[in-house]
Motif scaffolding. Structure first.
Motif, PDB file in Angstrom:
ATOM      1  N   VAL A 147      -0.463   7.903 -33.090  1.00  0.00           N
ATOM      2  CA  VAL A 147       0.745   7.137 -33.391  1.00  0.00           C
ATOM      3  C   VAL A 147       0.565   6.507 -34.764  1.00  0.00           C
ATOM      4  O   VAL A 147      -0.365   5.726 -34.987  1.00  0.00           O
ATOM      5  N   LEU A 148       1.455   6.872 -35.690  1.00  0.00           N
ATOM      6  CA  LEU A 148       1.451   6.297 -37.034  1.00  0.00           C
ATOM      7  C   LEU A 148       2.395   5.098 -37.034  1.00  0.00           C
ATOM      8  O   LEU A 148       3.507   5.185 -36.519  1.00  0.00           O
ATOM      9  N   PRO A 149       1.970   3.980 -37.584  1.00  0.00           N
ATOM     10  CA  PRO A 149       2.798   2.769 -37.515  1.00  0.00           C
ATOM     11  C   PRO A 149       4.070   2.893 -38.345  1.00  0.00           C
ATOM     12  O   PRO A 149       4.141   3.652 -39.312  1.00  0.00           O
ATOM     13  N   ALA A 150       5.058   2.128 -37.968  1.00  0.00           N
ATOM     14  CA  ALA A 150       6.313   2.066 -38.715  1.00  0.00           C
ATOM     15  C   ALA A 150       6.085   1.310 -40.020  1.00  0.00           C
ATOM     16  O   ALA A 150       5.174   0.486 -40.125  1.00  0.00           O
ATOM     17  N   ASP A 151       6.915   1.606 -41.006  1.00  0.00           N
ATOM     18  CA  ASP A 151       6.886   0.880 -42.271  1.00  0.00           C
ATOM     19  C   ASP A 151       8.297   0.371 -42.553  1.00  0.00           C
ATOM     20  O   ASP A 151       9.107   1.083 -43.151  1.00  0.00           O
ATOM     21  N   PRO A 152       8.625  -0.835 -42.087  1.00  0.00           N
ATOM     22  CA  PRO A 152       9.979  -1.365 -42.258  1.00  0.00           C
ATOM     23  C   PRO A 152      10.398  -1.459 -43.719  1.00  0.00           C
ATOM     24  O   PRO A 152      11.567  -1.283 -44.048  1.00  0.00           O
ATOM     25  N   GLU A 155       8.191   4.355 -36.442  1.00  0.00           N
ATOM     26  CA  GLU A 155       6.903   4.775 -35.910  1.00  0.00           C
ATOM     27  C   GLU A 155       6.961   6.273 -35.633  1.00  0.00           C
ATOM     28  O   GLU A 155       7.979   6.791 -35.190  1.00  0.00           O
ATOM     29  N   GLN A 156       5.881   6.999 -35.917  1.00  0.00           N
ATOM     30  CA  GLN A 156       5.841   8.443 -35.697  1.00  0.00           C
ATOM     31  C   GLN A 156       4.675   8.800 -34.792  1.00  0.00           C
ATOM     32  O   GLN A 156       3.635   8.165 -34.832  1.00  0.00           O
ATOM     33  N   GLU A 157       4.862   9.823 -33.997  1.00  0.00           N
ATOM     34  CA  GLU A 157       3.796  10.342 -33.152  1.00  0.00           C
ATOM     35  C   GLU A 157       3.571  11.799 -33.533  1.00  0.00           C
ATOM     36  O   GLU A 157       4.509  12.583 -33.582  1.00  0.00           O
ATOM     37  N   VAL A 158       2.325  12.146 -33.859  1.00  0.00           N
ATOM     38  CA  VAL A 158       1.988  13.512 -34.263  1.00  0.00           C
ATOM     39  C   VAL A 158       0.842  14.022 -33.411  1.00  0.00           C
ATOM     40  O   VAL A 158       0.051  13.248 -32.872  1.00  0.00           O
ATOM     41  N   VAL A 159       0.760  15.339 -33.291  1.00  0.00           N
ATOM     42  CA  VAL A 159      -0.370  15.957 -32.610  1.00  0.00           C
ATOM     43  C   VAL A 159      -1.416  16.279 -33.670  1.00  0.00           C
ATOM     44  O   VAL A 159      -1.123  16.946 -34.666  1.00  0.00           O
ATOM     45  N   ARG A 173       6.337  12.563 -48.683  1.00  0.00           N
ATOM     46  CA  ARG A 173       5.204  13.258 -48.090  1.00  0.00           C
ATOM     47  C   ARG A 173       4.738  12.455 -46.891  1.00  0.00           C
ATOM     48  O   ARG A 173       4.588  11.254 -46.963  1.00  0.00           O
ATOM     49  N   THR A 174       4.518  13.160 -45.787  1.00  0.00           N
ATOM     50  CA  THR A 174       4.073  12.513 -44.563  1.00  0.00           C
ATOM     51  C   THR A 174       2.815  13.209 -44.087  1.00  0.00           C
ATOM     52  O   THR A 174       2.697  14.413 -44.197  1.00  0.00           O
ATOM     53  N   GLY A 175       1.906  12.458 -43.533  1.00  0.00           N
ATOM     54  CA  GLY A 175       0.650  13.035 -43.053  1.00  0.00           C
ATOM     55  C   GLY A 175      -0.421  12.895 -44.102  1.00  0.00           C
ATOM     56  O   GLY A 175      -0.233  12.390 -45.183  1.00  0.00           O
ATOM     57  N   VAL A 176      -1.623  13.348 -43.752  1.00  0.00           N
ATOM     58  CA  VAL A 176      -2.755  13.255 -44.662  1.00  0.00           C
ATOM     59  C   VAL A 176      -3.389  14.612 -44.767  1.00  0.00           C
ATOM     60  O   VAL A 176      -3.448  15.366 -43.869  1.00  0.00           O
TER      61      VAL A 176
END
Length: 65
Positions: A17-22, A28-32, A62-65
């Motif tokens: 779970v990646l935290p939200a950035d208001p 908030e995002q959930e990734v596998v 860009r999202t993710g690492v």
């Protein structure tokens, strides 16, 4: 003293779970992800996790690492 896990050769799917950035308006995002390695140290567990990386072409963020 560290203790590596026995399943280090096989990546295991995990949900991250990646935290939200208001401030940026991102929910908030959930990734596998893949759990590649874990090891126990004197202070707790340490994990090596691979997250997917992708680009949202609509707004070029860009999202993710």
């Amino acid at each position: 003293m560290t203790t590596p896990s026995d399943d280090a050769a096989r990546p295991v799917p995990v949900r991250v779970v990646l935290p939200a950035d208001p401030a940026l308006g991102q929910p908030e995002q959930e990734v596998v992800a893949r759990l590649w390695r874990r090891r126990q140290t004197e202070t707790g567990w340490v994990y090596l996790v691979g997250l997917p990386s992708y680009r949202d072409l609509e707004n070029s963020s860009r999202t993710g690492v």
